[in-house]
Design a protein around this motif. Structure first.
Motif, PDB file in Angstrom:
ATOM      1  N   ALA A 278      43.642  36.839  73.961  1.00  0.00           N
ATOM      2  CA  ALA A 278      43.933  37.943  73.049  1.00  0.00           C
ATOM      3  C   ALA A 278      45.175  38.738  73.447  1.00  0.00           C
ATOM      4  CB  ALA A 278      42.723  38.873  72.953  1.00  0.00           C
ATOM      5  N   SER A 279      45.522  38.735  74.730  1.00  0.00           N
ATOM      6  CA  SER A 279      46.705  39.475  75.186  1.00  0.00           C
ATOM      7  C   SER A 279      47.999  38.707  74.939  1.00  0.00           C
ATOM      8  CB  SER A 279      46.582  39.791  76.677  1.00  0.00           C
ATOM      9  OG  SER A 279      45.475  40.629  76.936  1.00  0.00           O
ATOM     10  N   TYR A 280      47.884  37.436  74.564  1.00  0.00           N
ATOM     11  CA  TYR A 280      49.065  36.576  74.448  1.00  0.00           C
ATOM     12  C   TYR A 280      49.274  36.024  73.042  1.00  0.00           C
ATOM     13  CZ  TYR A 280      47.948  36.788  79.381  1.00  0.00           C
ATOM     14  OH  TYR A 280      47.641  37.248  80.637  1.00  0.00           O
ATOM     15  N   VAL A 281      48.210  35.972  72.259  1.00  0.00           N
ATOM     16  CA  VAL A 281      48.247  35.392  70.918  1.00  0.00           C
ATOM     17  C   VAL A 281      47.457  36.310  69.996  1.00  0.00           C
ATOM     18  CG1 VAL A 281      47.585  33.383  69.520  1.00  0.00           C
ATOM     19  CG2 VAL A 281      48.350  33.041  71.868  1.00  0.00           C
ATOM     20  N   ASN A 282      47.871  36.421  68.744  1.00  0.00           N
ATOM     21  CA  ASN A 282      47.099  37.181  67.766  1.00  0.00           C
ATOM     22  C   ASN A 282      45.891  36.336  67.351  1.00  0.00           C
ATOM     23  OD1 ASN A 282      46.170  38.876  65.763  1.00  0.00           O
ATOM     24  ND2 ASN A 282      47.724  38.267  64.271  1.00  0.00           N
ATOM     25  N   VAL A 283      44.735  36.634  67.947  1.00  0.00           N
ATOM     26  CA  VAL A 283      43.501  35.883  67.698  1.00  0.00           C
ATOM     27  C   VAL A 283      42.703  36.597  66.615  1.00  0.00           C
ATOM     28  CG1 VAL A 283      41.350  35.026  68.693  1.00  0.00           C
ATOM     29  CG2 VAL A 283      43.449  35.025  70.068  1.00  0.00           C
ATOM     30  N   THR A 284      42.331  35.847  65.569  1.00  0.00           N
ATOM     31  CA  THR A 284      41.625  36.419  64.428  1.00  0.00           C
ATOM     32  C   THR A 284      40.429  35.553  64.073  1.00  0.00           C
ATOM     33  OG1 THR A 284      43.756  37.168  63.549  1.00  0.00           O
ATOM     34  CG2 THR A 284      41.881  37.230  62.055  1.00  0.00           C
ATOM     35  N   SER A 285      39.302  36.192  63.793  1.00  0.00           N
ATOM     36  CA  SER A 285      38.142  35.480  63.260  1.00  0.00           C
ATOM     37  C   SER A 285      38.304  35.366  61.750  1.00  0.00           C
ATOM     38  CB  SER A 285      36.854  36.229  63.590  1.00  0.00           C
ATOM     39  OG  SER A 285      35.749  35.604  62.969  1.00  0.00           O
ATOM     40  N   VAL A 286      38.231  34.149  61.239  1.00  0.00           N
ATOM     41  CA  VAL A 286      38.475  33.929  59.812  1.00  0.00           C
ATOM     42  C   VAL A 286      37.232  33.437  59.074  1.00  0.00           C
ATOM     43  CG1 VAL A 286      40.947  33.576  60.029  1.00  0.00           C
ATOM     44  CG2 VAL A 286      39.410  31.628  60.339  1.00  0.00           C
ATOM     45  N   GLY A 287      36.085  33.564  59.696  1.00  0.00           N
ATOM     46  CA  GLY A 287      34.856  33.141  59.035  1.00  0.00           C
ATOM     47  C   GLY A 287      33.875  32.550  60.030  1.00  0.00           C
ATOM     48  N   GLU A 288      32.772  32.052  59.492  1.00  0.00           N
ATOM     49  CA  GLU A 288      31.745  31.460  60.335  1.00  0.00           C
ATOM     50  C   GLU A 288      31.609  29.970  60.050  1.00  0.00           C
ATOM     51  OE1 GLU A 288      30.900  34.407  58.483  1.00  0.00           O
ATOM     52  OE2 GLU A 288      31.636  35.482  60.249  1.00  0.00           O
ATOM     53  N   LEU A 289      31.186  29.255  61.082  1.00  0.00           N
ATOM     54  CA  LEU A 289      30.887  27.835  60.974  1.00  0.00           C
ATOM     55  C   LEU A 289      29.390  27.650  61.167  1.00  0.00           C
ATOM     56  CD1 LEU A 289      33.761  26.425  63.223  1.00  0.00           C
ATOM     57  CD2 LEU A 289      33.778  26.699  60.739  1.00  0.00           C
ATOM     58  N   ILE A 290      28.831  26.746  60.403  1.00  0.00           N
ATOM     59  CA  ILE A 290      27.403  26.457  60.481  1.00  0.00           C
ATOM     60  C   ILE A 290      27.163  25.312  61.452  1.00  0.00           C
ATOM     61  CG2 ILE A 290      25.353  25.821  59.152  1.00  0.00           C
ATOM     62  CD1 ILE A 290      26.637  28.491  58.340  1.00  0.00           C
ATOM     63  N   TYR A 291      26.127  25.452  62.273  1.00  0.00           N
ATOM     64  CA  TYR A 291      25.762  24.340  63.148  1.00  0.00           C
ATOM     65  C   TYR A 291      24.259  24.315  63.369  1.00  0.00           C
ATOM     66  CZ  TYR A 291      25.133  27.513  67.158  1.00  0.00           C
ATOM     67  OH  TYR A 291      24.690  28.499  68.008  1.00  0.00           O
ATOM     68  N   ASN A 292      23.770  23.147  63.722  1.00  0.00           N
ATOM     69  CA  ASN A 292      22.373  22.980  64.110  1.00  0.00           C
ATOM     70  C   ASN A 292      22.265  22.822  65.613  1.00  0.00           C
ATOM     71  OD1 ASN A 292      22.219  21.583  61.143  1.00  0.00           O
ATOM     72  ND2 ASN A 292      20.247  22.507  61.718  1.00  0.00           N
ATOM     73  N   ASP A 293      21.349  23.549  66.193  1.00  0.00           N
ATOM     74  CA  ASP A 293      20.958  23.328  67.586  1.00  0.00           C
ATOM     75  C   ASP A 293      19.879  22.254  67.562  1.00  0.00           C
ATOM     76  OD1 ASP A 293      19.900  23.307  70.114  1.00  0.00           O
ATOM     77  OD2 ASP A 293      19.387  25.442  70.166  1.00  0.00           O
ATOM     78  N   VAL A 294      20.280  21.015  67.890  1.00  0.00           N
ATOM     79  CA  VAL A 294      19.326  19.912  67.757  1.00  0.00           C
ATOM     80  C   VAL A 294      18.561  19.645  69.044  1.00  0.00           C
ATOM     81  CG1 VAL A 294      20.425  18.811  65.781  1.00  0.00           C
ATOM     82  CG2 VAL A 294      21.196  18.225  68.076  1.00  0.00           C
ATOM     83  N   THR A 295      18.592  20.616  69.959  1.00  0.00           N
ATOM     84  CA  THR A 295      17.637  20.568  71.070  1.00  0.00           C
ATOM     85  C   THR A 295      16.275  21.078  70.595  1.00  0.00           C
ATOM     86  OG1 THR A 295      18.201  22.791  71.888  1.00  0.00           O
ATOM     87  CG2 THR A 295      19.478  20.931  72.754  1.00  0.00           C
ATOM     88  N   LYS A 296      16.250  21.670  69.402  1.00  0.00           N
ATOM     89  CA  LYS A 296      14.990  22.120  68.812  1.00  0.00           C
ATOM     90  C   LYS A 296      14.159  20.922  68.365  1.00  0.00           C
ATOM     91  CE  LYS A 296      16.986  26.452  67.064  1.00  0.00           C
ATOM     92  NZ  LYS A 296      17.264  27.277  65.835  1.00  0.00           N
ATOM     93  N   THR A 297      12.891  21.154  68.106  1.00  0.00           N
ATOM     94  CA  THR A 297      12.021  20.079  67.626  1.00  0.00           C
ATOM     95  C   THR A 297      12.377  19.739  66.181  1.00  0.00           C
ATOM     96  OG1 THR A 297      10.332  21.574  66.746  1.00  0.00           O
ATOM     97  CG2 THR A 297      10.157  20.967  69.085  1.00  0.00           C
ATOM     98  N   GLU A 298      11.958  18.574  65.745  1.00  0.00           N
ATOM     99  CA  GLU A 298      12.215  18.173  64.356  1.00  0.00           C
ATOM    100  C   GLU A 298      11.507  19.110  63.385  1.00  0.00           C
ATOM    101  OE1 GLU A 298      11.770  14.052  63.465  1.00  0.00           O
ATOM    102  OE2 GLU A 298      12.922  13.387  65.216  1.00  0.00           O
ATOM    103  N   GLU A 299      10.365  19.634  63.797  1.00  0.00           N
ATOM    104  CA  GLU A 299       9.654  20.588  62.948  1.00  0.00           C
ATOM    105  C   GLU A 299      10.461  21.874  62.790  1.00  0.00           C
ATOM    106  OE1 GLU A 299       8.332  18.945  65.478  1.00  0.00           O
ATOM    107  OE2 GLU A 299       6.983  17.561  64.394  1.00  0.00           O
TER     108      GLU A 299
END
Length: 369
Positions: A140-161
């Motif tokens: 952040a001190s060297y580059v203009n860092v910006t959040s431009v949205g969210e990404l969806i992901y699955n944590d597949v260490t969870k059970t199938e249920e």
């Protein structure tokens, strides 16, 4: 060789073995850092593939792949460039994860990178940071860092249920309907993908882009896909939704270490009534779990909270921020170029960066014939 009085080096595709060596020495990595991945975009004409390396000692280094693009018309008698990460995720990758939180090391790395940019006539830098490797950390001190949205992901260490419980009721109904329609999902490992499968994927992907009236940025030629599937066969799986022996929907999966990215998705419009897309995406999540992965990355939307994002959100209740980085290395040349596009120069605050590369996007006009 490292240049005299310079503590960095840059590699290109002629030094791909050394490039690959540095990637493989990292504590963790992703397919987006491989020379053969960045090569695909060099061959597509998007710039010259480069790997910047800053090495403090043998086990402590950072690598940063990007495409170096010549800027035409910047100044008479001078050649200038800008750099961008290739399609997907990128940013600096540290040999040891702890180094991204080492302020001294990050400062040294960026100081050397600034020297490189000055020496090479780099005007601006654009980064699509890797959200799961958190490559924006410490910058952040060297580059203009910006959040431009969210990404969806699955944590597949969870059970199938647990994974099934995160799927929205409307999508559960479509998955069940697809199965009743006898839509089956098959997975083809990269080493088993041949010309027939590549052509099928090209056809279904191109029809999908036509259907969405996508910009030219999102179109890929058959030659591109042929080279892509060959170069990255160790890191690719194709998932096909099948009906009566015909492919009706497809996902291209990129795999590396603990993560699977659903990189490209496509379907034939004529078969959407069979609900193949939901079934295919859900089966890809289960496939990743059953094959020992930890994360399935769905990506986001084209714009924040658009319909594509909301669709993906119905397969998981977990998300992470997606960050981009902007940096102007030569303000005077940047201003000169940007003023040719607009009277108002916003620089690193501009929605489109770098502004001087913005073009009017005209959707393809489709024939009714």
């Amino acid at each position: 060789m490292i240049k005299e009085n310079v503590n960095y080096k840059t590699l290109d595709l002629h030094q791909r073995d050394e490039w690959l060596h540095f990637v493989m020495k990292c504590e963790t990595y992703d397919v987006f850092y491989l020379p053969q991945y960045v090569q695909m975009y060099e061959e597509r004409g998007e710039g010259k593939a480069q790997l910047f390396v800053y090495e403090r000692r043998a086990e402590e280094f950072v690598i940063y792949p990007f495409l170096k693009r010549e800027i035409r018309g910047a100044a008479e008698g001078e050649v200038y460039y800008d750099i961008t990460t290739s399609y997907g995720y990128g940013g600096p990758l540290y040999s040891l994860s702890r180094l991204k939180n080492d302020d001294d090391f990050v400062r040294e790395f960026r100081a050397e990178f600034e020297r490189y940019c000055k020496a090479e006539g780099i005007v601006s830098e654009f980064i699509r940071f890797h959200p799961y490797l958190e490559t924006e950390a410490g910058l952040a001190s060297y580059v203009n860092v910006t959040s431009v949205g969210e990404l969806i992901y699955n944590d597949v260490t969870k059970t199938e249920e647990e994974i099934w419980s995160e799927v929205a009721p409307s999508k559960k109904r479509r998955i069940k309907k697809s199965k009743r329609n006898q839509v089956e999902v098959i997975f083809i490992d990269g080493k088993d993908i041949g010309p027939k499968e590549i052509l099928i994927f090209y056809d279904i992907y191109t029809e999908t882009m036509d259907k969405k009236q996508a910009s030219s940025f999102y179109y890929f030629s058959l030659d591109f896909f042929q080279a892509y599937f060959t170069a990255l066969k160790e890191y690719i799986t194709l998932a096909f939704a099948m009906h009566e022996g015909r492919v009706i929907s497809a996902n291209l999966l990129l795999k590396s270490e603990g993560a699977v990215t659903i990189h490209l998705s496509a379907s034939f419009k004529a078969y959407l009534h069979l609900c193949p897309n939901c079934n295919l995406r859900y089966e890809c999540i289960l496939w990743a779990k059953r094959n020992g992965y930890h994360i399935v990355d769905h990506g986001g939307g084209k714009e924040k909270d658009d319909s594509l994002y909301k669709y993906k959100q119905q397969f998981s209740n977990t998300q992470t921020n997606f960050h981009i980085g902007k940096k102007i290395h030569n303000q005077s040349i940047y201003n000169k170029l940007a003023k040719q596009k607009s009277k108002l120069v916003q620089g690193e605050q501009a929605d489109f960066f770098p502004e001087y590369r913005q073009v009017l996007v005209t959707p393809r006009i489709l024939s009714n014939k």
